[in-house]
Design a protein around this motif. Structure first.
Motif, PDB file in Angstrom:
ATOM      1  N   THR A 213       0.810  -1.277   0.074  1.00 52.54           N
ATOM      2  CA  THR A 213       0.063   0.010  -0.123  1.00 52.54           C
ATOM      3  C   THR A 213       0.773   1.294   0.031  1.00 52.54           C
ATOM      4  N   MET A 214       2.052   1.457   0.548  1.00 51.12           N
ATOM      5  CA  MET A 214       2.785   2.559   0.451  1.00 51.12           C
ATOM      6  C   MET A 214       3.910   2.376  -0.283  1.00 51.12           C
ATOM      7  N   GLY A 215       4.374   1.453  -0.744  1.00 52.67           N
ATOM      8  CA  GLY A 215       5.360   1.500  -1.722  1.00 52.67           C
ATOM      9  C   GLY A 215       6.695   0.975  -1.008  1.00 52.67           C
ATOM     10  N   SER A 216       6.820   1.055   0.176  1.00 57.56           N
ATOM     11  CA  SER A 216       8.153   0.603   0.691  1.00 57.56           C
ATOM     12  C   SER A 216       7.919   0.566   2.282  1.00 57.56           C
ATOM     13  N   ALA A 217       8.690  -0.026   2.888  1.00 60.26           N
ATOM     14  CA  ALA A 217       8.481  -0.214   4.519  1.00 60.26           C
ATOM     15  C   ALA A 217       9.707  -0.827   5.237  1.00 60.26           C
ATOM     16  N   THR A 218       9.640  -0.535   6.309  1.00 61.81           N
ATOM     17  CA  THR A 218      10.938  -1.068   7.134  1.00 61.81           C
ATOM     18  C   THR A 218      10.930  -2.624   7.481  1.00 61.81           C
ATOM     19  N   VAL A 219      11.612  -3.449   7.319  1.00 62.53           N
ATOM     20  CA  VAL A 219      11.633  -4.818   7.821  1.00 62.53           C
ATOM     21  C   VAL A 219      12.138  -5.018   9.369  1.00 62.53           C
ATOM     22  N   THR A 220      13.349  -4.316   9.678  1.00 62.94           N
ATOM     23  CA  THR A 220      13.765  -4.188  10.910  1.00 62.94           C
ATOM     24  C   THR A 220      14.930  -3.212  10.935  1.00 62.94           C
ATOM     25  N   ILE A 221      15.193  -2.965  12.138  1.00 64.23           N
ATOM     26  CA  ILE A 221      16.124  -2.042  12.381  1.00 64.23           C
ATOM     27  C   ILE A 221      17.450  -2.587  13.177  1.00 64.23           C
ATOM     28  N   THR A 222      18.682  -2.306  12.797  1.00 58.20           N
ATOM     29  CA  THR A 222      19.789  -2.916  13.378  1.00 58.20           C
ATOM     30  C   THR A 222      21.218  -2.173  12.890  1.00 58.20           C
ATOM     31  N   TRP A 223      22.134  -2.857  13.324  1.00 59.23           N
ATOM     32  CA  TRP A 223      23.486  -2.319  12.887  1.00 59.23           C
ATOM     33  C   TRP A 223      23.683  -2.269  11.781  1.00 59.23           C
ATOM     34  N   LYS A 224      24.784  -1.448  11.017  1.00 62.05           N
ATOM     35  CA  LYS A 224      24.878  -1.487   9.618  1.00 62.05           C
ATOM     36  C   LYS A 224      25.316  -2.396   8.890  1.00 62.05           C
ATOM     37  N   GLN A 225      26.302  -3.169   9.275  1.00 64.76           N
ATOM     38  CA  GLN A 225      26.588  -4.294   8.979  1.00 64.76           C
ATOM     39  C   GLN A 225      25.664  -5.355   8.821  1.00 64.76           C
ATOM     40  N   GLN A 226      24.786  -5.612   9.766  1.00 62.38           N
ATOM     41  CA  GLN A 226      23.773  -6.569   9.862  1.00 62.38           C
ATOM     42  C   GLN A 226      22.667  -6.274   8.822  1.00 62.38           C
ATOM     43  N   ALA A 227      22.271  -4.952   8.646  1.00 60.73           N
ATOM     44  CA  ALA A 227      21.397  -4.525   7.659  1.00 60.73           C
ATOM     45  C   ALA A 227      21.834  -4.691   6.215  1.00 60.73           C
ATOM     46  N   LYS A 228      23.253  -4.464   5.996  1.00 58.64           N
ATOM     47  CA  LYS A 228      23.728  -4.734   4.639  1.00 58.64           C
ATOM     48  C   LYS A 228      23.626  -6.165   4.205  1.00 58.64           C
ATOM     49  N   LYS A 229      23.913  -7.007   5.306  1.00 55.55           N
ATOM     50  CA  LYS A 229      23.879  -8.484   5.055  1.00 55.55           C
ATOM     51  C   LYS A 229      22.372  -9.073   4.560  1.00 55.55           C
ATOM     52  N   TYR A 230      21.363  -8.580   5.537  1.00 57.89           N
ATOM     53  CA  TYR A 230      19.970  -8.752   5.098  1.00 57.89           C
ATOM     54  C   TYR A 230      19.466  -8.379   3.878  1.00 57.89           C
ATOM     55  N   CYS A 231      20.137  -6.970   3.421  1.00 56.20           N
ATOM     56  CA  CYS A 231      19.741  -6.535   2.141  1.00 56.20           C
ATOM     57  C   CYS A 231      20.137  -7.157   1.202  1.00 56.20           C
ATOM     58  N   MET A 232      21.485  -7.711   1.334  1.00 58.86           N
ATOM     59  CA  MET A 232      22.093  -8.491  -0.075  1.00 58.86           C
ATOM     60  C   MET A 232      21.283  -9.841  -0.032  1.00 58.86           C
ATOM     61  N   GLU A 233      21.197 -10.265   0.991  1.00 64.19           N
ATOM     62  CA  GLU A 233      20.260 -11.800   1.251  1.00 64.19           C
ATOM     63  C   GLU A 233      18.765 -11.572   0.477  1.00 64.19           C
ATOM     64  N   LEU A 234      17.894 -10.237   0.717  1.00 64.30           N
ATOM     65  CA  LEU A 234      16.755 -10.447  -0.023  1.00 64.30           C
ATOM     66  C   LEU A 234      16.830 -10.157  -1.460  1.00 64.30           C
ATOM     67  N   GLN A 235      17.971  -9.381  -1.940  1.00 63.59           N
ATOM     68  CA  GLN A 235      18.037  -9.163  -3.380  1.00 63.59           C
ATOM     69  C   GLN A 235      18.501 -10.422  -3.719  1.00 63.59           C
ATOM     70  N   LYS A 236      19.276 -11.553  -3.290  1.00 64.60           N
ATOM     71  CA  LYS A 236      19.535 -12.745  -3.695  1.00 64.60           C
ATOM     72  C   LYS A 236      18.000 -13.643  -4.086  1.00 64.60           C
ATOM     73  N   TRP A 237      17.158 -13.186  -3.242  1.00 63.94           N
ATOM     74  CA  TRP A 237      15.760 -13.606  -3.310  1.00 63.94           C
ATOM     75  C   TRP A 237      15.121 -12.808  -4.592  1.00 63.94           C
TER      76      TRP A 237
END
Length: 102
Positions: free
Chosen positions: A50-74
Motif C-alpha cells: 500500500t505504501m511502496g516501501s517499508a521497514t523490515v527491521t532496524i539493526t546495526w549497519k553491517q547486519q542491515a547490509k547483510k540482510y539487504c543483500m540476502e533479500l536481493q538474492k531472493w
C-alpha cells in the motif's frame, strides 16, 4: 566514566514490485530475517503493497547490509537507510514493515 560512542542504527527497507507473490515475499522475509515472524512479515508485506516501501527491521549497519543483500538474492528490491532518515510514524523496531510483491 568514559562515554561510549553509540553506533547508529540502520533500517532494512523493502520496496514494492509487481513480480513476487505475497507468499513468496513473506517466506523470503522470514527466511532472511529470523527475528521476523510470519504474522509480522504479512504486516510488512501489506504495508509495502500500500505504501511502496517499508521497514523490515532496524539493526546495526553491517547486519542491515547483510540482510539487504540476502533479500536481493531472493529477487526482492531492498535497501538500507540510517534509522533517523525518513522515520514517518510508528514502526520502530521493525514493526513498520515492508515487503515486495503482490
Amino acid at each position: 566514566k568514559e562515554e561510549m560512542e553509540r553506533e547508529p542504527m540502520w533500517r532494512l527497507l523493502i520496496h514494492n514490485d509487481d513480480v513476487h507473490t505475497w507468499d513468496y515475499v513473506i517466506y523470503a522475509i522470514v527466511s532472511v530475517v529470523k527475528t521476523v515472524t510470519r504474522k509480522k512479515a504479512h504486516r510488512i508485506t501489506t504495508t509495502v503493497h500500500t505504501m511502496g516501501s517499508a521497514t523490515v527491521t532496524i539493526t546495526w549497519k553491517q547486519q542491515a547490509k547483510k540482510y539487504c543483500m540476502e533479500l536481493q538474492k531472493w529477487g526482492l528490491t531492498s535497501s538500507i537507510a540510517p534509522e533517523s532518515d525518513g522515520d514517518k510514524g510508528p514502526g520502530g523496531g521493525g514493526d513498520g514493515g515492508g515487503g515486495g510483491g503482490a
